[in-house]
Motif scaffolding. Structure first.
Motif, PDB file in Angstrom:
ATOM      1  N   UNK A  85      -5.401  12.369 -91.567  1.00 29.45           N
ATOM      2  CA  UNK A  85      -4.239  12.953 -90.894  1.00 29.45           C
ATOM      3  C   UNK A  85      -4.560  14.345 -90.390  1.00 29.45           C
ATOM      4  N   UNK A  86      -3.855  14.717 -89.337  1.00 29.01           N
ATOM      5  CA  UNK A  86      -3.859  16.081 -88.834  1.00 29.01           C
ATOM      6  C   UNK A  86      -2.423  16.550 -88.780  1.00 29.01           C
ATOM      7  N   UNK A  87      -2.116  17.620 -89.502  1.00 27.38           N
ATOM      8  CA  UNK A  87      -0.787  18.214 -89.479  1.00 27.38           C
ATOM      9  C   UNK A  87      -0.890  19.593 -88.851  1.00 27.38           C
ATOM     10  N   UNK A  88      -0.066  19.843 -87.831  1.00 32.16           N
ATOM     11  CA  UNK A  88      -0.052  21.133 -87.156  1.00 32.16           C
ATOM     12  C   UNK A  88       1.112  21.963 -87.697  1.00 32.16           C
ATOM     13  N   UNK A  89       0.767  23.100 -88.281  1.00 29.41           N
ATOM     14  CA  UNK A  89       1.739  23.954 -88.948  1.00 29.41           C
ATOM     15  C   UNK A  89       2.018  25.207 -88.127  1.00 29.41           C
TER      16      UNK A  89
END
Length: 295
Positions: free
Chosen positions: A260-264
């Motif tokens: 997964x890639x989560x952009x914060x």
């Protein structure tokens, strides 16, 4: 010209669906999506009982969610969902979260049609394809974008172990796809502690990381009592935002279950607006940032 059959459902945010910031928890958007998809399928004649009779099921391959506005306790919102593309063994379902005339979130899931016993892909029957559309089937869409290529690992990785609990598993007998987001949240909190930024420290400075976009690719399934490990590091660090990559693997074999890639975005809890990442935070996390990250 083929038109997708749209399904809509009104939800009201319940107290237990919110996190300590007062927002609907990220994973619960995915749970809303699952419920809407099940109901949308039932509305065109394919409910859970019919799939069970067929010995088939849909499993997710890739999910993307863009969070535009935070949903909060008591909010009433509408989910509108439709199948945008369907071919061979896959179906792309799109979702919009609408509140007071505005789109609070957009999402999509690329589903794979499976044999329930073998868990191998099977061709979607023509009558099932046709059920989701009026006036025939749509023209094939463009090739779907793959999961983004992860950058090289950071010098210092955090590996968080997790044994699959009973509460992680759903009716299909595997870890529910929304639950992986919850596990990633737990891993993120452990990372903060490891690098000197506990939740308490962040709150004392009125700071919070919120997810603006999530992309998850499901490679295989995990089951009750499986021993997993979650590896994570940062990339694309900018003024007030950063991406965090996650890799959920089976302990021992190293088989990749989910990536997964989560952009914060870092926000001020008082105003809810983005703020610049403090230099001390950048410094403390430096060893957990991919060497290809943009500073």
């Amino acid at each position: 010209m083929a038109e997708p059959k749209r399904y809509s459902r009104i939800f009201r945010v319940r107290q237990y669906e919110c996190d300590m910031y007062g927002h609907v928890n990220n994973a619960n958007y995915l749970r809303y999506m699952q419920e809407a998809a099940i109901e949308a399928s039932a509305a065109v004649g394919y409910d859970v009982a019919r799939y069970n009779q067929m010995g088939k099921l849909w499993l997710p391959r890739l999910t993307e969610i863009e969070y535009n506005q935070a949903l909060k306790y008591g909010d009433e919102f509408e989910i509108v969902t439709w199948v945008e593309d369907i071919r061979r063994v896959r179906s792309l379902r799109v979702y919009e979260f609408r509140r007071a005339g505005e789109v609070a979130a957009r999402a999509s899931t690329d589903w794979v049609f499976m044999d329930a016993a073998t868990r191998k892909p099977e061709s979607v029957p023509p009558d099932l394809m046709a059920a989701y559309f009026d006036d025939g089937l749509p023209e094939p869409a463009e090739r779907r974008a793959p999961f983004p290529t992860p950058p090289p690992p950071a010098p210092r990785l955090v590996i968080w172990p997790h044994t699959v609990n009973w509460r992680d598993v759903d009716m299909a007998g595997h870890v529910n796809n929304a639950q992986y987001l919850s596990l990633m949240e737990d891993a993120t909190l452990e990372v903060g502690r490891a690098f000197g930024w506990s939740l308490e420290r962040s709150l004392s400075q009125n700071l919070a990381w919120v997810v603006r976009r999530a992309t998850l690719e499901y490679r295989t399934q995990a089951h009750y009592a499986d021993a997993l490990e979650i590896t994570t590091y940062l990339a694309n660090v900018r003024r007030s935002s950063a991406s965090r990559f996650f890799f959920v693997k089976q302990q021992g074999s190293g088989e990749l279950v989910v990536q997964a890639q989560l952009q914060y975005v870092l926000i001020d809890l008082g105003s809810g607006r983005p703020v610049a990442i403090p230099e001390e935070l950048r410094r403390d996390y430096a060893d957990n940032v991919s060497p290809e990250a943009t500073k």
